[in-house]
Design an enzyme around this catalytic site. Structure first.
Site, PDB file in Angstrom:
ATOM      1  N   CYS A 211      -8.207  -2.070   4.198  1.00 21.99           N
ATOM      2  CA  CYS A 211      -8.028  -3.198   5.106  1.00 21.99           C
ATOM      3  C   CYS A 211      -9.336  -3.688   5.691  1.00 21.99           C
ATOM      4  O   CYS A 211      -9.423  -4.801   6.175  1.00 21.99           O
ATOM      5  CB  CYS A 211      -7.178  -2.807   6.318  1.00 21.99           C
ATOM      6  SG  CYS A 211      -5.758  -1.885   5.881  1.00 21.99           S
TER       7      CYS A 211
ATOM      8  N   GLU B 206     -13.543 -14.057  -5.060  1.00 27.10           N
ATOM      9  CA  GLU B 206     -12.240 -13.687  -5.629  1.00 27.10           C
ATOM     10  C   GLU B 206     -11.069 -14.088  -4.725  1.00 27.10           C
ATOM     11  O   GLU B 206      -9.928 -14.065  -5.148  1.00 27.10           O
ATOM     12  CB  GLU B 206     -12.183 -12.191  -5.961  1.00 27.10           C
ATOM     13  CG  GLU B 206     -12.392 -11.233  -4.791  1.00 27.10           C
ATOM     14  CD  GLU B 206     -13.833 -10.745  -4.648  1.00 27.10           C
ATOM     15  OE1 GLU B 206     -14.773 -11.564  -4.864  1.00 27.10           O
ATOM     16  OE2 GLU B 206     -14.034  -9.563  -4.321  1.00 27.10           O
TER      17      GLU B 206
ATOM     18  N   GLU C 261       0.832  -1.203   0.000  1.00 25.19           N
ATOM     19  CA  GLU C 261       0.000   0.000   0.000  1.00 25.19           C
ATOM     20  C   GLU C 261       0.867   1.254   0.000  1.00 25.19           C
ATOM     21  O   GLU C 261       0.573   2.243  -0.669  1.00 25.19           O
ATOM     22  CB  GLU C 261      -0.957  -0.010   1.201  1.00 25.19           C
ATOM     23  CG  GLU C 261      -2.034   1.071   1.093  1.00 25.19           C
ATOM     24  CD  GLU C 261      -3.139   0.889   2.128  1.00 25.19           C
ATOM     25  OE1 GLU C 261      -3.469  -0.274   2.458  1.00 25.19           O
ATOM     26  OE2 GLU C 261      -3.655   1.905   2.589  1.00 25.19           O
TER      27      GLU C 261
ATOM     28  N   GLU D 211       1.951   1.835  -3.362  1.00 27.76           N
ATOM     29  CA  GLU D 211       0.832   2.358  -4.158  1.00 27.76           C
ATOM     30  C   GLU D 211       0.622   3.858  -3.887  1.00 27.76           C
ATOM     31  O   GLU D 211       0.400   4.640  -4.806  1.00 27.76           O
ATOM     32  CB  GLU D 211      -0.424   1.561  -3.792  1.00 27.76           C
ATOM     33  CG  GLU D 211      -1.523   1.596  -4.833  1.00 27.76           C
ATOM     34  CD  GLU D 211      -2.734   0.765  -4.396  1.00 27.76           C
ATOM     35  OE1 GLU D 211      -2.673   0.105  -3.325  1.00 27.76           O
ATOM     36  OE2 GLU D 211      -3.736   0.779  -5.115  1.00 27.76           O
TER      37      GLU D 211
ATOM     38  N   SER E 260      -7.277   1.749  -2.273  1.00 32.57           N
ATOM     39  CA  SER E 260      -6.074   0.977  -2.582  1.00 32.57           C
ATOM     40  C   SER E 260      -6.499  -0.395  -3.089  1.00 32.57           C
ATOM     41  O   SER E 260      -7.483  -0.965  -2.618  1.00 32.57           O
ATOM     42  CB  SER E 260      -5.245   0.831  -1.306  1.00 32.57           C
ATOM     43  OG  SER E 260      -4.403  -0.281  -1.422  1.00 32.57           O
TER      44      SER E 260
ATOM     45  N   LYS F 104     -15.112  -9.855   8.421  1.00 27.56           N
ATOM     46  CA  LYS F 104     -14.004 -10.688   7.936  1.00 27.56           C
ATOM     47  C   LYS F 104     -14.514 -12.045   7.474  1.00 27.56           C
ATOM     48  O   LYS F 104     -13.919 -12.694   6.619  1.00 27.56           O
ATOM     49  CB  LYS F 104     -12.958 -10.862   9.041  1.00 27.56           C
ATOM     50  CG  LYS F 104     -12.138  -9.611   9.296  1.00 27.56           C
ATOM     51  CD  LYS F 104     -11.097  -9.378   8.207  1.00 27.56           C
ATOM     52  CE  LYS F 104     -10.371  -8.055   8.410  1.00 27.56           C
ATOM     53  NZ  LYS F 104      -9.608  -7.646   7.230  1.00 27.56           N
TER      54      LYS F 104
ATOM     55  N   CYS G 161     -10.729  -1.346  14.798  1.00 28.99           N
ATOM     56  CA  CYS G 161     -10.949  -2.763  15.110  1.00 28.99           C
ATOM     57  C   CYS G 161     -11.051  -3.037  16.610  1.00 28.99           C
ATOM     58  O   CYS G 161     -11.615  -4.046  17.015  1.00 28.99           O
ATOM     59  CB  CYS G 161      -9.829  -3.610  14.527  1.00 28.99           C
ATOM     60  SG  CYS G 161      -9.575  -3.296  12.781  1.00 28.99           S
TER      61      CYS G 161
ATOM     62  N   GLU H 176     -15.677 -11.418   4.117  1.00 29.83           N
ATOM     63  CA  GLU H 176     -14.538 -11.184   3.237  1.00 29.83           C
ATOM     64  C   GLU H 176     -13.849 -12.501   2.860  1.00 29.83           C
ATOM     65  O   GLU H 176     -13.544 -12.753   1.691  1.00 29.83           O
ATOM     66  CB  GLU H 176     -13.528 -10.260   3.937  1.00 29.83           C
ATOM     67  CG  GLU H 176     -12.338  -9.900   3.069  1.00 29.83           C
ATOM     68  CD  GLU H 176     -11.255  -9.160   3.856  1.00 29.83           C
ATOM     69  OE1 GLU H 176     -10.849  -8.083   3.414  1.00 29.83           O
ATOM     70  OE2 GLU H 176     -10.823  -9.661   4.914  1.00 29.83           O
TER      71      GLU H 176
END
Lengths: 171, 583, 643
Positions: free
Chosen positions: B308, B375, B288, B291, B328, B367, B515, B370
């Protein structure tokens, strides 16, 4: 609902609804836009006959509200329905004046006769749907039944059944 | 603020409180307990309260008032005489509770919230021994349509807390009061399955539900199965925010990092290798950071948004399809870990990816969603197989008789266990951006920041939206924003829509505070001061580390040298980056 | 139409047009007059009984006979005598016809208009006087009424603003704007003693005073036309028959409190009222009585409407405000009150009054508080300036009731406060129908209670009704006879409140359900004596803890019937009998010896429960009978009884 799959008739209905919402000059940044929700839903129900999910989604999108917000309102108010109605909407008044004149017996008998409960699905042939109403303000005529807007007053069970049978004959 | 004080008596005791207080506030000032259910101050750790005054469990008797007063919503008045435990008030409260119980499944023993349920607690306090009112109960089929959150409306008591967090704090708008009268519940639009709704799975609703109506979907059983399957090699990763939250459940000082105990505990549960998501947090910073540098140099696709947080990614996919090119492209640390474990590590130990089970311990419900994104799987093998939340891990420990308090500190395994202090602070709002800035400075200038300059204090703290200028090269600053809570994210994204040049980099976390306040963390029970403590714990952990820069992590350097090649190179892109889709 | 730009212009217009109402307002009744007006009721009730078609037929007959020059058919608002609709009144003859059908149009024109003779069979037979009468002032139904809120209903064409101007409308507004300060308007309303007619009876002037005292640029004035009490329809009648009074009153209120925008929150179930309101708003705007610089002053005010969508709870003002904001109509705890900043529409200070309350405002301002408080039984203390200090007892003005149930004269009646229930029921209402015995009268709708014979002589006012265990409510008045079962009545109201509970607070959401379940058990014969105590205890807790007025008053029908009709409850739970014969599980149907064996019942029984040969006594199989009552309806000999 995808545009390609939508029938011409449905497209015309959405267009009609859009024309109404266009007149409201909805401003995405103004929280008071919400104030138009109920009026928009009334209009939508007048156009579509009921408020299925895709209509609610459309209203939500046009008013920049969440679908949940729209659904919460639709599910709160009795006037809104998410299910299509029968060709003939039978409204039985269960206001106090009608109740003491025996309207609940009329309702029970019509429910029995048509085999559907009030405020649920229409009959299998799509001809009738029954709703129980709270006072239409025609207490002088109690007990009262309304079929597609036409008021029948001073009913008895027998008279009510006769009227329904008339509609049945007309089909 | 009205600074005028008002005098009243509660149960005969005099008290003086500010004029805008409620009876409940005044009672609390006197240490008089009045039970509450729907009321929740600073819900979700934010400044917003849930105060519908709807449960009526907090009613009290006020002299010369016709009816009982809900103490949570009745302002104090001069000379008021309140009785919180008069016969009339107690009887009414008991009746209210009995009514609630009469429309609640009597299945406490098999409920995920058993012993963590506010309704159950009240029933115990009131000494309820039978269900007085028998009658119709609301029955709904539990909704387990999503990978993350399970809802059982049969248990809903209409406290509206979830609705408040979902709409007022998170502005997600997935939940609404639905229907009316006896069958009124908080539900999705048209009661569609949560998976089909615009829910982001941030899990804030799970955190505030006083009963078992909203819980996480648990994969604990599957994890046990995997651990006990000799054909599987089971590795575990644990997120930064877990280590400062789990201690409170085992008698440690709330917020104190228990990293060593956690590693020891996980090993005791039987995981083959105990790794650290911190490792992949450092990896994230490499990619990142690179990037950020590239985009700033090219002055393109700015501001760059951190990626994230899966709840936040769901949010932007649902609500800002026009901005999907700016986050990102980096996967989250959890998914980077999974991708590396199933390639680099699997190769290294000679285990087929399908036989390597990656479990992550996360502070988060999203999560779970996710990890299940298509993908993030190759040939049907997921990069991360199971996600277990901090709360669920506590249950695993308790089930296995592992008490963290009795364990010696242990360390993480290699090669996916080493991390810098920059990784630790991923767990709190502002941390990712700070960690990135430390490395971006190095990338741009070829040298590290020194001394206190490495602590980017301007982006720290629990404020919902923080704006700052940070120096990334001597004499050159970029404008950054840090926000937590999706409602704040919406505000910041609206700013970006208005003026794309206002910021160059933005960190966004779905949960207020980051978090440390994730949807899978041990309950705050209304004590938002816990967040402060967890935050401190993470910064302590950072400062305690010798290594403060992600790019100095030796194992990361080795990973690039042995396997990935260039930072931001082709292989790294293939394994560590992703793309977003409008929903 | 030219905009009115001054008080003088309004009066000029009034003077020019008042002659147009001469035929209607004259006291010189003359059946021989050539010029006539035929007033036809255009309310929902009469529309339902084909008054629109009747008017068409009348016009057609008039045209056919070339009488258009002299005879006019006017559609008016509701006359109130709904059970006798459609109503036709011929002026200046002062002849009142009832239950007129479209088929009667020809006869009315031929016999009455041309032949100058009364159409005898269309006259009302006064059950009290036992004779056909044509003069409505002499009818027992009207004789004791005092029509203030309903003053224009049944008199003016609600679709024509000029008739209103001709009948002194908007003169109250002109007086307020040109001759009074906002404070004086508030004081006048305070001094009038007018209390909220929506049910709670809070002094209207006080409400205005609070709203006026809030310092804010943005304020709203709202008319609550979400009449939801099942069995009350006065607000609908007023909106349908006299929309301009509401507009005028809201403008006066807005001036008094400092609002510039008003909303009428109206039930979607009242399409005719909405149409009339929209039409009236348009006409008022055209005349400069709404909008910018009303009547040339610097006071600007306009009104829009918001539609309800079928939720009784939206009659509660905080719920109504949420509904106006496009939210679920859930009430919130007060404070903040709507008048407070943060409590009203979009958080702005808001004043909410109901339709009937507004309807009296224009006349109060025009004729003065002094005039208004002579009506009714209000006793109050005033200071040396004649300003209200405190109320002692009673209330001023009139109250409209929707009289229905087992009573001969069903309709809308407006009486001065202090009138007794006996006067209403036995004089105006002409007693119990069908030769039954009076049992109770239910007032206050689902929030109210039943009043028994012993309290029939109580003068009606807010406090008195509450004292005897009921309440004013919005004015539903349902007369019950010995054939009505009291536990069933309580059950009926609980079904209503259970359906209409918003579901927000625990006592109302779950408690009402539990009370209803107990009542269902009581009525189907599975109740117990202990259950009565449990029911009462639960009812008291709900009244004590529910969030809004709906929940707090939902137990009233139970508490009240338990208080006055305990014996009837005991009959249900101990003897398992329903003395009124209304609870199907607690009676069976029998054929008496009066049966002549006509087989009509047998043929009409939907479940074939009746057996019997022609000309022989029939029998009902209790196992098959579903107690639908069709046999009773069909029996020509009244030979089927409950027992």
């Amino acid at each position: 609902m995808c545009c390609q799959q939508m029938s011409e008739a449905a497209k015309a209905k959405f267009a009609e609804l859009d024309r109404f919402i266009d007149t409201l000059n909805i401003d995405r940044k103004n929280e008071r836009r919400r104030g138009w929700l109920i009026r928009s839903l009334h209009r939508a129900q007048a156009i579509f006959g009921y408020l299925p999910r895709e209509v609610q989604q459309h209203v939500a999108k046009r008013l920049f509200l969440s679908e949940a917000q729209v659904s919460g309102v639709v599910s709160f108010y009795n006037y809104f329905t998410t299910k299509p109605k029968g060709k003939y909407c039978i409204d039985i008044c269960l206001g106090t004046a009608c109740y003491v004149k025996g309207s609940q017996n009329i309702l029970a008998e019509i429910e029995r006769m048509l085999g559907v409960k009030a405020d649920t699905e229409p009959t299998a042939d799509g001809l009738f749907s029954i709703s129980a109403l709270r006072c239409v303000g025609a207490c002088g005529l109690a007990p009262v039944m309304i079929v597609n807007g036409k008021v029948y007053g001073k009913l008895t069970v027998a008279k009510a059944i006769e009227i329904i049978n008339e509609y049945k004959k007309q089909g | 603020m009205d600074s005028k004080m008002v005098n009243l008596t509660i149960n005969g005791k005099a008290v003086s409180v500010p004029a805008n207080s409620t009876i409940l506030d005044a009672a609390r000032a006197l240490n008089i307990k009045i039970p509450t259910l729907c009321h929740c101050d600073k819900i979700g750790g934010c400044g917003i309260s849930n105060n519908p005054a709807s449960c009526r469990i907090c009613v009290v008797e006020v002299e010369n008032r016709r009816n009982l007063a809900p103490s949570c919503a009745t302002p104090v008045m001069e000379g008021m005489k309140v009785h919180t435990n008069s016969r009339r008030a107690l009887n009414a409260r008991r009746t209210i509770l009995e009514l609630l119980l009469s429309d609640h499944p009597q299945t406490c023993m098999t409920c995920a919230k058993n012993q963590n349920c506010e309704l159950q607690e009240l029933a115990a306090e009131f000494g309820i021994e039978e269900i007085k009112y028998l009658g119709e109960r609301n029955r709904f089929k539990p909704d387990a349509s999503s990978e993350a959150i399970r809802r059982d409306l049969s248990k809903c008591i209409m406290c509206r807390r979830c609705e408040t967090v979902c709409n007022k704090i998170q502005t997600v708008g997935a939940l609404t009061g639905y229907g009316r009268g006896f069958s009124a519940k908080v539900g999705t639009a048209n009661l569609i399955p949560l998976a089909e709704s615009n829910c982001t799975f941030c899990g804030q609703c799970v955190n505030v539900c006083p009963v078992g109506a909203i819980t996480g979907i648990s994969y604990v059983k599957k994890v046990w199965d995997a651990i006990n399957d000799p054909a599987k090699t089971v590795v575990v990763q644990t997120a930064p925010a877990v280590r400062v939250a789990i201690g409170q459940e085992f008698g440690f000082e709330p917020g104190a990092p228990v990293t060593g105990k956690l590693a020891a505990g996980l090993r005791a549960l039987g995981f083959d290798k105990v790794f650290d998501t911190n490792f992949s947090a450092d990896l994230t910073i490499m990619e990142e950071g690179h990037e950020i540098v590239e985009r700033i140099k090219a002055n393109k696709k700015l501001p760059i948004l951190t990626s994230c947080c899966p709840g936040w990614i769901n949010f932007i996919e649902h609500n800002f399809p026009d901005l999907l090119h700016i986050p990102s492209s980096c996967k989250s640390p959890q998914q980077m870990f999974g991708a590396i474990a199933k390639s680099y590590y699997a190769e290294k130990i000679g285990v087929a990816p399908k036989d390597l089970v990656v479990v992550s311990i996360m502070p988060c419900q999203a999560k779970k969603y996710e990890a299940a994104r298509p993908e993030f799987a190759k040939d049907g093998v997921r990069d991360v197989d199971y996600v277990v939340t901090t709360r669920e891990l506590c249950k695993m420990f308790k089930e296995a008789g592992v008490n963290l308090a009795n364990l010696e500190d242990d360390v993480f395994d290699n090669p996916l266990g080493e991390s810098s202090g920059a990784a630790d602070i991923f767990g709190v709002t502002g941390g990712v951006l700070e960690a990135a800035c430390r490395s971006v400075y190095f990338m741009l200038n070829g040298k590290n920041l020194e001394g206190d300059a490495i602590n980017f204090r301007a982006v720290r703290g629990l404020d919902g939206i923080k704006e700052a200028s940070v120096e990334i090269t001597p004499g050159k600053s970029i404008r950054v924003a840090v926000c937590s809570g999706l409602g704040n994210a919406r505000k910041v994204l609206e700013m970006v829509r208005e003026d794309p040049n206002r910021f160059q980099a933005i960190e966004i976390m779905a949960c207020p505070g980051g978090c440390i306040n994730g949807g899978g963390q041990p309950f705050l029970h209304g004590d938002s001061a816990l967040l402060e403590k967890r935050m401190k714990g993470l910064y302590t952990e950072d400062e305690r580390k010798v290594l403060r820069f992600s790019h100095e992590n030796k194992d990361i350097q080795k990973l690039y040298a042995e396997f990935l090649g260039e930072v931001g190179g082709e292989k790294a892109h293939h394994l560590l980056h992703t793309e977003y889709h409008s929903k | 139409m030219q905009k009115i730009t001054s008080q003088a212009q309004l009066l000029e217009l009034y003077n020019q047009s008042k002659g147009s109402l001469a035929l209607r307002l004259t006291n010189e009744h003359d059946i021989h007059s050539v010029k006539k007006e035929i007033l036809c009721c255009g309310g929902t009730g009469c529309h339902a009984s084909e008054s629109l078609s009747l008017m068409q037929h009348l016009r057609e007959e008039i045209r056919k006979n070339g009488l258009e020059e002299d005879v006019k058919v006017v559609q008016t608002g509701c006359f109130g005598f709904c059970a006798q609709g459609p109503i036709v009144k011929v002026m200046p003859d002062n002849v009142f016809y009832v239950q007129v059908t479209p088929g009667d149009a020809r006869e009315i024109v031929q016999k009455h208009i041309i032949g100058k003779e009364l159409v005898e069979h269309l006259l009302f037979i006064d059950p009290m006087l036992k004779e056909r009468i044509h003069d409505y002032e002499k009818m027992s139904f009207y004789a004791k009424q005092k029509r203030i809120a309903l003053r224009n209903c049944g008199l003016l064409d609600p679709e024509d603003i000029t008739e209103y101007i001709a009948h002194e409308s908007y003169q109250g507004l002109a007086k307020a704007l040109f001759e009074m300060t906002p404070d004086q308007v508030v004081q006048e309303v305070l001094n009038s003693g007018l209390c909220g007619r929506g049910g709670a009876g809070f002094p209207t002037g006080l409400k205005w005073k609070i709203a006026a005292g809030v310092k804010a640029d943005e304020k709203y004035i709202v008319c609550n036309a979400d009449e939801g009490d099942p069995g009350a329809f006065m607000d609908r009648s007023i909106l349908e028959g006299d929309p301009h009074s509401i507009i005028e009153a809201m403008a006066i209120g807005a001036y008094a409190i400092g609002a510039h925008q008003g909303y009428v929150y109206i039930r979607a179930e009242y399409p005719l009222a909405l149409d009339r309101l929209i039409g009236a708003l348009k006409q008022a705007r055209e005349l400069g009585l709404l909008g910018k610089n009303i009547m040339g002053t610097d006071f600007s005010f306009d009104i829009d409407f918001r539609l309800g969508a079928g939720a009784f709870v939206c009659g509660e003002e905080t719920a109504l405000i949420h509904s106006m904001e496009g939210l679920r109509g859930e009430p919130t705890t007060k404070p903040p009150f709507p008048a407070n900043i943060g409590g009203g529409v979009w958080g702005c200070s808001t004043n909410v009054n109901n339709v009937e309350t507004y309807a009296s405002i224009p006349v109060i301002i025009k004729k003065g508080a002094e005039w208004y408080r002579q009506i009714g039984n209000w006793k109050a203390e005033f200071d040396e300036n004649g300003n209200w200090v405190r109320s002692i007892s009673g209330n001023s003005g009139t109250k409209v009731f929707a009289l229905a149930g087992q009573i001969n004269n069903v309709g809308l009646v407006e009486v001065p406060m202090g009138t007794t229930l006996r006067e209403i029921i036995y004089e105006i209402g002409d007693g119990i129908s069908g030769g039954h015995e009076f049992k109770a009268v239910q007032t206050g709708g689902p929030s109210g209670g039943c009043i028994t014979a012993e309290n029939l002589d109580t003068p009606i006012d807010y406090a008195n009704l509450q004292r005897i265990g009921s309440m004013m409510g919005s004015g539903g008045m349902i007369v019950l006879s010995d054939k009505d079962c009291m536990p069933s009545m309580a059950k009926f109201y609980l079904e209503f409140t259970k359906d209409e509970s918003c579901g927000k607070c625990t006592p109302c959401r779950i408690g009402n359900r539990r009370m209803l379940e107990m009542l269902e058990q009581i009525c189907n014969g599975t109740g117990t004596v202990e259950m009565l105590d449990e029911l009462e205890q639960l009812a008291r807790t709900i009244a004590d803890t529910a969030l809004c007025g709906l929940g707090q008053t939902a137990p009233n029908p139970i508490l009240n019937t338990l208080r006055y009709f305990k014996a009837e409850y005991l009959a249900h739970v101990v003897d398992k009998k329903c003395p009124a014969g209304a609870c199907p599980n607690l009676y069976t149907l029998h054929v008496t010896d009066d049966c002549v064996g006509c087989t009509k019942c047998k043929r009409n029984c939907p479940v074939d429960a009746i057996t019997g040969e022609l000309k022989q006594k029939h029998f009902i199989d209790p196992a098959k009978c579903i107690k639908c009552g069709q046999c009773i309806d069909n029996c020509p000999k009244k030979a089927i009884v409950k027992g």
